[in-house]
Structures are given as structure tokens and as C-alpha cells.
Design an enzyme around this catalytic site. Structure first.
Site, PDB file in Angstrom:
ATOM      1  N   ASP A  46      -7.360  11.649   4.846  1.00 51.41           N
ATOM      2  CA  ASP A  46      -6.332  12.364   5.602  1.00 51.41           C
ATOM      3  C   ASP A  46      -5.169  11.406   5.861  1.00 51.41           C
ATOM      4  O   ASP A  46      -5.341  10.374   6.512  1.00 51.41           O
ATOM      5  CB  ASP A  46      -6.941  12.855   6.928  1.00 51.41           C
ATOM      6  CG  ASP A  46      -5.981  13.743   7.706  1.00 51.41           C
ATOM      7  OD1 ASP A  46      -4.918  14.096   7.154  1.00 51.41           O
ATOM      8  OD2 ASP A  46      -6.303  14.056   8.866  1.00 51.41           O
ATOM      9  N   ASP A  84      -1.819  16.730   2.293  1.00 49.37           N
ATOM     10  CA  ASP A  84      -2.150  15.374   2.763  1.00 49.37           C
ATOM     11  C   ASP A  84      -3.625  15.147   3.043  1.00 49.37           C
ATOM     12  O   ASP A  84      -3.989  14.148   3.642  1.00 49.37           O
ATOM     13  CB  ASP A  84      -1.319  15.031   3.994  1.00 49.37           C
ATOM     14  CG  ASP A  84      -1.853  15.667   5.259  1.00 49.37           C
ATOM     15  OD1 ASP A  84      -2.241  16.842   5.195  1.00 49.37           O
ATOM     16  OD2 ASP A  84      -1.890  14.987   6.284  1.00 49.37           O
ATOM     17  N   GLU A  85      -4.474  16.082   2.611  1.00 50.62           N
ATOM     18  CA  GLU A  85      -5.898  15.949   2.909  1.00 50.62           C
ATOM     19  C   GLU A  85      -6.716  16.358   1.705  1.00 50.62           C
ATOM     20  O   GLU A  85      -6.380  17.330   1.033  1.00 50.62           O
ATOM     21  CB  GLU A  85      -6.280  16.954   4.000  1.00 50.62           C
ATOM     22  CG  GLU A  85      -6.291  16.441   5.390  1.00 50.62           C
ATOM     23  CD  GLU A  85      -6.764  17.529   6.331  1.00 50.62           C
ATOM     24  OE1 GLU A  85      -7.947  17.902   6.262  1.00 50.62           O
ATOM     25  OE2 GLU A  85      -5.936  18.009   7.113  1.00 50.62           O
TER      26      GLU A  85
HETATM   27 MG   LIG Z   1      -2.908  14.358   8.044  1.00 50.24          MG
END
Ligand SMILES: [Mg+2]
Length: 390
Positions: A23, A121-122
């Protein structure tokens, strides 16, 4: 009882897999700070300024500095402005974030191709088997964090465990720029102490309901029987009963990024003349190139498949130093493979595939700061890409 059958299963814990959840830390805000270092240390709010929008708009991401003012994503930009009038509002540049996300995935693919993105973003990575033949998922997670920091100048947090649920919780545990490992022998202890708000998948409404049932921690949840949970939470009750016992067998589903794009045709009548073959290859090239453009992909490897009337089938591949640019080039390549390999006629099927694909956007967006690095990394990426093809 809808879930009655499932209740007879004595849940078993599979601890054989190695799952990493990555993350990025305050992703959009961090990318903007990277692009404009004078923003470092300032409360950066990714949203259009409420004065520009008449108070509409929502915060996409807030830097950690902005978070100290109580600003968080999904908050109205107006509210954020009231909390921090000196905050730096930046209109989101999703193209840049998508591009950075792709670079991130290129790093992941050095280690595994079992990657499931949850957002830009993960992502979950299954590294049970991996390209560097590393048994320790923790070492891989650290290597990824190092690569990301060195090459993208961004930090991320990692969670490492034997299933998706635990690795996701773990990545949130030591944020930003941290790593948390939950080995099988520690998961019970970890889950018992966990506040119910931290259980991934338990939304605000369910948390309220949990509290009304006197469930505040994993320990409280663990004590409830399955029927009880199902009666209150339906299907989620069943999965929570398992999760609090450290059980989550859901697979890391591969990202939907195609590794190759191709098209083949079986002809109602076998092709008997060179002209027929040329015509067929032209149409196939057109279709393949059309699909490549639609998916914004390009590649340097062309595979031609030929099946003859006696069902003999051959496939031949050619690699090129540059990306195949248009349908004419693709057609010429396919035709030359056909000519080199065979001039035999009686063709029942033809197929053209372009493989080793990469995103066109990756090559075309000018990113002066990173361009050089991206070029230097190319051999790595190609190598991994080829591996995933086999
Ligand atoms: Mg994040």
C-alpha cells in the site's frame, strides 16, 4: 437456513501460501511532492480548491502533514479548507498517478506475476513461488519497498502473511513506510487484540452493529458462534467467523492486464493460393492492431500460428528490437514468417499474436526525471515479461 450447509465444514487454516499486501503511502500527494519538492513538509490536499469549484469537490488524498489537521480522503474539499486554510490544494493528475502505478507494477512483476490490484496504489502479491526463488516473503517485501523507494522515490507499506485478509491488515499496522509480518503462529494473538474497526470489510455501519452486540475486538468476535454471526450479518457473518480464526482462502486474482493480444481465424474453405493467405494475414493484422490500440498496448514479439488441412499446426515467433508500430508492419512481419517457414498451401487456420506487451502510455508520457531510469530498467522488465509468457 441459507448457509446451513457451510456450517458443517469444520474450518481449516491453510498457512501454506505467502501473500504480500503493498500500500503506497498517501500516494497521490506523495507523487505530487516528488514532482515538486518545494511541497515537501506542507499540508498537501489532492482536490481542486473549493474557491475554484464553488465549494464542491472531494479530497482524493491528503499528505500526512494535512492529516494532522484532521483532513482525510473522501472529506469535502470545503471542509478541508476550513480545517486548514493554508493547505496546498492540487488538482489531481490521474494520468500521472496511473503511470506511476504502472511503474510500480513493473517492479512487482520482477518477483511474481500473481498480482491483484485493489486500486492504483494497492495490490496483493502471491509470492508462494516467485521469480527470485526466495523462500522468505519478508525479504521480497523489503526488496520491493527498496526498489519502489529507489526508482520511484516513493514510500510504501507492506503487510506479509499467509492470506490476503491478514496481509491487508498488516500493511496498515505500521504506516507510513513500515512493514508488518504476521506469521501463522502469531496470527491468533494478533487477531484477538485487533479492534473490530480494523477488520477489513467491516464498514462503519457494521461496526456500530458490532458494538451494539458487545463486539469490540477480535476476541469478542471469536467468542460468537457462527449461526449468531450469520443471523446478524448474513454472508459477511460467515466470512468473519472464518477470518477471525485466521482463515481466508481467497485467491490472489491476477490483474487483467493482457500479456498478449491475438486473433485467429479458421477458414470455411482451406486457403489454396498465396493471395488468399495474404488477404487473411492482412485482415488478422488489422484486427490485432485495432485491439492493441484499444487496450493501449504494444509489443516486440510476433507469433504466427498456421494449421494445415491435415491438422498439422506450427507456431513461430520473432522478436524485434522495437515495438511493432502499425498494421502494415505487423502484416509484413507475419507474411515474412509465413514465407520463411513454409510456402505450403492448404491452410486451414491462421493466427497472429503480439506478445510481451507493455502499456503504450508508459513509453509516451514525458517524465523527464524518470525517463532515463525507465530506459535503464528495460532489460529487467522484458525478461520478466517473457517469463510470464511461458
Ligand atoms: Mg495507500
Amino acid at each position: 437456513m441459507r448457509y446451513g450447509l457451510l456450517l458443517f465444514d469444520e474450518p481449516k487454516r491453510d498457512t501454506s501460501r505467502k501473500i504480500i499486501h503493498i500500500d503506497m503511502d498517501a500516494f497521490y500527494a506523495s507523487v505530487e511532492v516528488r514532482e515538486n519538492p518545494s511541497l515537501a513538509g506542507k499540508p498537501v490536499i489532492i482536490a481542486r480548491h473549493p474557491k475554484e469549484t464553488g465549494g464542491r469537490g472531494v479530497v482524493a488524498t491528503a499528505s500526512y502533514e494535512a492529516r494532522t489537521y484532521g483532513i482525510h480522503s473522501a472529506m469535502s474539499a470545503q471542509k478541508a479548507y476550513e480545517l486548514c486554510p493554508n493547505g496546498v490544494f492540487i488538482r489531481p493528475n490521474f494520468e500521472l498517478y496511473r503511470e506511476t502505478s504502472k511503474q510500480m507494477h513493473n517492479i512487482f512483476r520482477r518477483y511474481t506475476d500473481k498480482i491483484q490490484p485493489l486500486s492504483l496504489d494497492e495490490a496483493y502479491l502471491d509470492v508462494s513461488t516467485n521469480y527470485i526463488e526466495q523462500k522468505s516473503a519478508t525479504i521480497i517485501a523489503q526488496a520491493i519497498r527498496r526498489d519502489v523507494e529507489k526508482e520511484l522515490r516513493l514510500t510504501c507499506s507492506a503487510g506479509v502473511s499467509y492470506n490476503k485478509f491478514l496481509s491487508k491488515i498488516a500493511s496498515d499496522f505500521d504506516k507510513p513506510n513500515g512493514i508488518t509480518v504476521i506469521p501463522p503462529e502469531k496470527s491468533h494473538e494478533f487477531l484477538m487484540a485487533l479492534p473490530i474497526e480494523k477488520f477489513h470489510g467491516v464498514g462503519a455501519k457494521s461496526v456500530e452493529k458490532m458494538h451494539s452486540l458487545n463486539i469490540y475486538t477480535g476476541q469478542d468476535l471469536y467468542k460468537k458462534d457462527e449461526l449468531d454471526l450469520v443471523s446478524h450479518f448474513g454472508k459477511m457473518g460467515h466470512s468473519l467467523y472464518r477470518k477471525v480464526r485466521g482463515i481466508d482462502d481467497s485467491e490472489v486474482k491476477n490483474d487483467r492486464e493482457p500479456k498478449s493480444i491475438g486473433k485467429e481465424s479458421t477458414f470455411s474453405e482451406d486457403l489454396k493460393t498465396e493471395n488468399d493467405v495474404i488477404k487473411a494475414l492482412r485482415i488478422l493484422s488489422q484486427k490485432v492492431m485495432h485491439n492493441l490500440k484499444r487496450k493501449q498496448k504494444h509489443g516486440k514479439i510476433v507469433v504466427l500460428k498456421i494449421r494445415y488441412e491435415n491438422f498439422d499446426t506450427i507456431t513461430r515467433r520473432r522478436s524485434f528490437p522495437d515495438y511493432i508500430k502499425g498494421e502494415e508492419e505487423l502484416f509484413q512481419i507475419a507474411l515474412s514468417i509465413w514465407e520463411e517457414e513454409t510456402s505450403a498451401l492448404g491452410v486451414r487456420l491462421l493466427g497472429i499474436t503480439v506478445t510481451g506487451l507493455e502499456s503504450v502510455i508508459f513509453e509516451t508520457i514525458p517524465l523527464p526525471l524518470w525517463e532515463k531510469k525507465a530506459t535503464e530498467r528495460k532489460p529487467d522488465r522484458d525478461e520478466n515479461q517473457t517469463r510470464t509468457d511461458h
